[in-house]
Design an enzyme around this catalytic site. Structure first.
Site, PDB file in Angstrom:
ATOM      1  N   HIS A 115     -34.479  39.358 -84.279  1.00  0.00           N
ATOM      2  CA  HIS A 115     -33.593  40.428 -83.816  1.00  0.00           C
ATOM      3  C   HIS A 115     -32.491  39.857 -82.945  1.00  0.00           C
ATOM      4  CE1 HIS A 115     -36.479  39.996 -80.539  1.00  0.00           C
ATOM      5  NE2 HIS A 115     -35.671  40.633 -79.734  1.00  0.00           N
TER       6      HIS A 115
ATOM      7  N   HIS B 106     -31.510  39.986 -79.808  1.00  0.00           N
ATOM      8  CA  HIS B 106     -31.558  39.595 -78.393  1.00  0.00           C
ATOM      9  C   HIS B 106     -31.310  38.103 -78.249  1.00  0.00           C
ATOM     10  CE1 HIS B 106     -33.923  43.303 -76.787  1.00  0.00           C
ATOM     11  NE2 HIS B 106     -32.624  43.462 -76.698  1.00  0.00           N
TER      12      HIS B 106
ATOM     13  N   ASP C   6     -32.400  35.882 -76.322  1.00  0.00           N
ATOM     14  CA  ASP C   6     -33.530  34.968 -76.162  1.00  0.00           C
ATOM     15  C   ASP C   6     -34.238  34.724 -77.497  1.00  0.00           C
ATOM     16  OD1 ASP C   6     -36.140  37.165 -74.838  1.00  0.00           O
ATOM     17  OD2 ASP C   6     -34.365  37.619 -76.034  1.00  0.00           O
ATOM     18  N   HIS C   7     -33.667  35.279 -78.574  1.00  0.00           N
ATOM     19  CA  HIS C   7     -34.195  35.012 -79.906  1.00  0.00           C
ATOM     20  C   HIS C   7     -33.152  34.423 -80.839  1.00  0.00           C
ATOM     21  CE1 HIS C   7     -38.211  36.976 -79.605  1.00  0.00           C
ATOM     22  NE2 HIS C   7     -37.631  37.445 -78.521  1.00  0.00           N
TER      23      HIS C   7
ATOM     24  N   HIS D 203     -38.598  48.261 -81.394  1.00  0.00           N
ATOM     25  CA  HIS D 203     -38.004  47.433 -80.319  1.00  0.00           C
ATOM     26  C   HIS D 203     -36.493  47.624 -80.151  1.00  0.00           C
ATOM     27  CE1 HIS D 203     -37.846  44.283 -77.405  1.00  0.00           C
ATOM     28  NE2 HIS D 203     -37.087  43.516 -78.147  1.00  0.00           N
TER      29      HIS D 203
ATOM     30  N   ASP E 241     -40.334  40.376 -81.259  1.00  0.00           N
ATOM     31  CA  ASP E 241     -40.642  41.426 -80.286  1.00  0.00           C
ATOM     32  C   ASP E 241     -40.834  42.726 -81.051  1.00  0.00           C
ATOM     33  OD1 ASP E 241     -38.388  40.276 -77.634  1.00  0.00           O
ATOM     34  OD2 ASP E 241     -40.384  39.630 -78.241  1.00  0.00           O
TER      35      ASP E 241
ATOM     36  N   GLU F 225     -46.130  38.110 -79.844  1.00  0.00           N
ATOM     37  CA  GLU F 225     -45.694  37.941 -78.470  1.00  0.00           C
ATOM     38  C   GLU F 225     -46.678  38.664 -77.574  1.00  0.00           C
ATOM     39  OE1 GLU F 225     -42.388  40.232 -76.932  1.00  0.00           O
ATOM     40  OE2 GLU F 225     -44.043  41.617 -76.706  1.00  0.00           O
TER      41      GLU F 225
ATOM     42  N   HIS G 159     -45.983  33.375 -75.189  1.00  0.00           N
ATOM     43  CA  HIS G 159     -45.314  33.933 -74.003  1.00  0.00           C
ATOM     44  C   HIS G 159     -46.237  34.439 -72.919  1.00  0.00           C
ATOM     45  CE1 HIS G 159     -41.364  34.553 -76.325  1.00  0.00           C
ATOM     46  NE2 HIS G 159     -41.410  33.394 -75.737  1.00  0.00           N
TER      47      HIS G 159
END
Lengths: 370, 565
Positions: B91, B93, B95-96, B180, B201, B226, B379
């Site tokens: 996705h 975001h 951090d991905h 999400h 996520d 996650e 995580h």
């Protein structure tokens, strides 16, 4: 859906704070560990139940509600598994030990909260030495240098077992087989008991069994539970006794034979599961108590002006969250299994229901300004 | 196929040449960085020889190279394009996907990058925004350029939900709805009978604008999930909304104005929908403003990808445009000069924690849906997840792993290897007469031929023919000593009677030349050269009768029953 949305808008006015959580299984226990953590435990017979040590959302630990709080979830700090259903759980103060009781009632389980991991492990059992089919022992902890647990399913089986040595330090020594509904430690040497019949007693363990007793409400019938107010600096009746028919009695420990007041609470009666009845005194507010176990509500009463017999009373506040936030709208209405007051926040309570919901709520006293 | 005939390998984990599944799953080690609240996702999975990179996230907490994963982990030498079969982005975001242009354009990767269409549309916007802030505002060096973002996105192949995409003739991937944020997906990576599911996520409770994650009972060998919020029990959506409404209500009651700064794509819509739903009930009169900029673009994309939103939204969208609001207006800077107190609602901090991630309950639900063989948690903090690990292991009877950053986990699998059996071999077995019986497994003799990626079971004769080899006979002979002072012929008679009585299912014969046969096994008796009281039985059998031959030998070694004299 409509009704719950209406209630949500209502709740803006009724509650300062309101949090609702879904546990993986319903709990019948709520036990504090300091003022930031609480234990819950599953109570189902045919599966592994979880015992959880939950840390309250940070938001609730703050003195003033600044509204700017990121943390509004419970954190699972420790967890363990119990093969037996857990009907009662007590934390032994100043230790990492827990005690649980359930069916079958042949033993109590002792647990340890790990230091280096998040696991709660079973460490030993305390055998009850009595054959009980459907009764489970009530518990209360005498916390001292050598902590002991007061336990028993009946008056005749009341004992205090030293936790470390597992030796029996005290026994009631009576043949009276009346079943118990609650036990409460009042001081270093005293405890209170309440039988299911409503018979109450205060016991000094330094003497041979000679409790000051109340005979119980005789005519009422049904099943009873009771709680003694811990703050003994207040004058007035400090024992509240609740019956499954909705009757609530207030008693003065100095004269247990004559209740100070006896009222009929506006609840649906009789309680569908009298074992779940609960009456608790507010630790901070004066003369307030809460009751649950009749339906999906928790009712808070101000008992300041109560003095008569059989008068009709109205609750100061009724928490209906479990009914309106019920996930399974098609199933039967939920039943509150237990509730507890926050030790220092005056109007904050936690309540749990049989649909596995857990609420934390801080109600607004609408009459305060009047 | 038994252990006596052919060379069939049952447990492929024992033989690394085929079938064993090494599944190293290595979350990337930050360059010297320590544990973080919001991590970065970048996982390498190896399934039956195929290498897939899952997500390529950037760590928002670092301002230097530490924000990017250390790609030298993947392969010390050799090109990433050769080593990796594909890259999958779950996705938008950062951090991905934040390190994706760095990875593809600066480190170098030219293979396919798979993601869903909304992710494909929104990623470049966020990447460009972030680049602008990093380079233009903060003056950072060694950052990817706008052109690099464009070049990177050219390598993207869009994947639709539940559509199986063949990466090559062995590797296929499939996307599942993850909730999400808009376009977020969980991915199944499959090679033959082995598969891995990566969740990215996700959340298991539906929003007002997005549905809940869902996966079918695909039974992957491994589920990578996650677990950032695994030790959390989340406050209900209702209560979060209640708090937001309370704040709005209190502000408006005090005569203030409500301004909602929006940073998170998706949450803006959620709040708008919520306010609209409760507007009338709460008797709100004052206007509510939305700051524009990112919001406008967000609204645009939500309308574009309406099928990715919640059922409820789609239904209402038909009636009226849910993304155009009755009571909520765009904020014009000029309004700030209007009289009256302005109160900026800093609810985004409170609401940010409302980021829809799966909690403990959600993770259990997903595992229950997918039914994996193994579960891997990323995580989380290992010490704080021992209870969850036990919970998962007990509830689902699977193994649960929690690798640290940079750690590799290898999981054994027993893949099924299809082997074709020749018709001739089958026919010969059938000709033996006995019908197949599920309760009585039969020993079948054959030869396994492995050629290219093909496995065939054929008769020995056929194998010899194909390989151009001559057949050799193998015969075993065993000597059994018996105490018997009588003549050899009498010993043989005793042996014959004994075997006849025991081996009722077999053909036991006494031949005129003085030998006994059991099927094709030959037994002869001879006198011992030195000891007249001992007879030596010679038991001889061919390789095919090895089992029966061994059995006979051990039987005879036990001795003969006493003959009546």
């Amino acid at each position: 859906m409509e009704a719950s949305e209406d209630w949500l808008v209502e709740s803006l006015r009724l509650y300062q704070d309101f949090h609702a959580f879904d546990l993986s299984g319903a709990t019948r226990v709520l036990e504090w560990i300091d003022d930031k953590g609480v234990f819950v435990a599953g109570c189902e017979s045919l599966k592994k139940n979880e015992i959880l040590h939950l840390i309250l959302p940070l938001r609730l630990s703050v003195k003033e509600n600044q509204g700017l709080f990121p943390e509004r979830d419970f954190k699972v700090c420790h967890g363990g598994f119990s093969d037996k259903p857990v009907f009662d759980l007590k934390h032994v103060p100043e230790t990492r030990l827990l005690l649980t009781s359930g069916l079958p009632g042949c033993s109590l389980q002792v647990w340890q909260i790990a230091e280096d991991s998040d696991v709660i492990k079973a460490v030993s059992t305390i055998a009850m030495h009595e054959e009980e089919e459907s009764l489970w022992p009530r518990m209360a902890v005498f916390s001292s240098v050598a902590p002991g647990v007061l336990h028993g399913a009946r008056l005749s089986s009341l004992k205090i077992t030293d936790l470390e040595s597992q030796k029996i330090m005290y026994a009631s020594g009576v043949g009276d087989r009346e079943a118990l509904s609650s036990l409460q430690v009042l001081g270093a040497d005293t405890f209170a008991f309440c039988c299911t019949s409503g018979r109450l007693g205060l016991v000094d363990i330094r003497q041979k069994w000679a409790p000051s007793e109340s005979p119980g409400p005789g005519s009422g019938g049904g099943r009873w539970c009771a709680e003694v107010r811990s703050r003994d600096q207040d004058p007035g009746p400090s024992i509240a006794s609740l019956g499954s028919n909705g009757q609530l009695c207030l008693l003065d420990p100095r004269d247990l034979c004559h209740p100070v007041s006896s009222v009929q609470c506006p609840v649906s009666r009789p309680s569908p599961d009298p074992e779940l009845l609960q009456v608790t005194w507010a630790p901070v507010l004066d003369n307030c108590l809460a009751i649950s176990g009749f339906d999906g509500t928790v009712q808070v009463y101000d008992v300041t002006s109560w003095g008569g017999i059989e008068s009709q009373v109205e609750p100061l506040f009724t928490h209906r969250g479990h009914i309106f936030l019920d996930a399974n709208e098609l199933d039967a209405a939920p039943l509150v299994t237990t509730h507890i007051w926050h030790p220092c926040k005056p109007r904050t309570l936690l309540s749990a229901a049989d649909d596995a919901s857990l609420h934390v709520w801080d109600w607004v006293d609408l009459c305060a300004s009047c | 196929m038994g252990s006596h005939g052919g060379t069939v390998v049952k447990n492929s984990a024992a033989n690394p040449e085929f079938g064993s599944s090494n599944l190293p799953a290595a979350p990337w080690k930050p360059h010297g960085g320590a544990g973080q609240d919001v991590g970065r996702s970048c996982i390498l999975v190896s399934v039956a020889g195929k290498n897939v990179m899952l997500d390529c996230g950037m760590h928002m907490g670092f301002n230097d190279d530490r924000r990017f994963p250390d790609f030298s982990y993947i392969t010390q030498n050799g090109r990433l394009t050769d080593f990796l079969d594909c890259v999958i982005i779950s996705h938008f975001h950062l951090d991905h996907c934040g390190a994706l242009p760095y990875f593809s354009e600066m480190v170098g990767y030219d293979g396919p990058i798979y993601m869903t269409p909304p992710t494909q549309a929104i990623c470049p916007i966020l990447l460009e925004d972030y680049r602008k802030i990093a380079v233009d505002k903060k003056g950072e060096a060694n950052f990817f350029t706008s052109q690099m973002i464009k070049d990177c996105m050219k390598k993207v192949v869009a994947v639709h939900l539940h559509q199986t995409v063949q990466v090559d003739d062995e590797l296929e991937i499939k996307a599942y709805y993850a909730g999400h944020v808009l376009g977020a997906a969980m991915f199944q990576i499959k090679v033959g009978s082995e598969s891995v599911v990566y969740t990215g996520d996700y959340n298991m409770t539906p929003d007002r604008h997005l549905g809940a994650a869902w996966i079918d009972r695909c039974r992957p060998n491994l589920l990578i999930t996650e677990s950032t919020y695994a030790t959390t029990i989340r406050d209900s959506k209702r209560c979060r909304e209640r708090d937001f409404l309370k704040k709005v209500h209190e502000t408006v009651e005090r005569g203030g104005k409500v301004l909602i700064p929006v940073f998170a794509l998706g949450r803006a819509q959620e709040l708008c929908i919520l306010l609209e739903t409760f507007w009338e009930r709460m008797n709100l009169k004052a206007p509510i403003y939305f700051s524009t900029g990112l919001t406008e673009k967000a609204n645009h994309y939500y309308k574009l990808f309406i099928t990715w939103t919640n059922q409820k939204i789609r239904k209402t969208f038909v009636q009226r445009n849910m993304f155009e609001f009755k009571h909520i207006k765009a904020f014009d800077r000029a309004f700030a000069d209007n009289p009256g107190p302005m109160l900026e609602v800093k609810m985004q901090v409170e609401y940010m924690s409302f980021s829809a991630h799966a909690d403990a309950k959600g993770i259990m639900q997903l595992i229950g849906q997918a039914e994996p063989e193994h579960v891997l948690l990323v995580h989380g903090e290992a010490k704080k997840m021992e209870f969850l690990k036990q919970k998962i292991e007990q509830e689902f009877r699977v193994n649960c792993y929690m690798p640290a950053n940079g750690e590799t986990v290898t999981l054994p699998t027993s893949p099924s290897i299809p082997v074709g059996i020749s018709l001739g071999l089958l026919k010969r077995e059938m000709a033996q007469g006995m019908l197949p019986d599920a309760k009585r497994p039969r020993l079948l003799q054959g030869t396994l031929i492995m050629k290219d990626s093909n496995f065939r079971l054929v008769s020995s004769e056929q194998a010899l023919k194909e390989l151009g080899l001559a057949e050799h006979q193998l015969r075993f002979t065993c000597r059994v000593h018996l105490h018997d002072a009588r003549k050899e012929q009498e010993t043989v008679m005793r042996v014959y009677s004994h075997l006849k009585s025991i081996l009722k299912d077999h053909c036991v014969q006494h031949l005129p030349d003085g030998s006994v046969t059991v099927e094709s096994i030959l037994i002869q008796a001879a006198a011992h050269s030195e000891d007249p009281g001992t007879k030596v039985l010679l038991v001889s059998w061919t390789y095919q009768d090895e089992e029966l031959g061994s059995y006979l030998t051990s039987l005879l070694k036990k001795g003969l029953p006493q003959a009546p004299s």
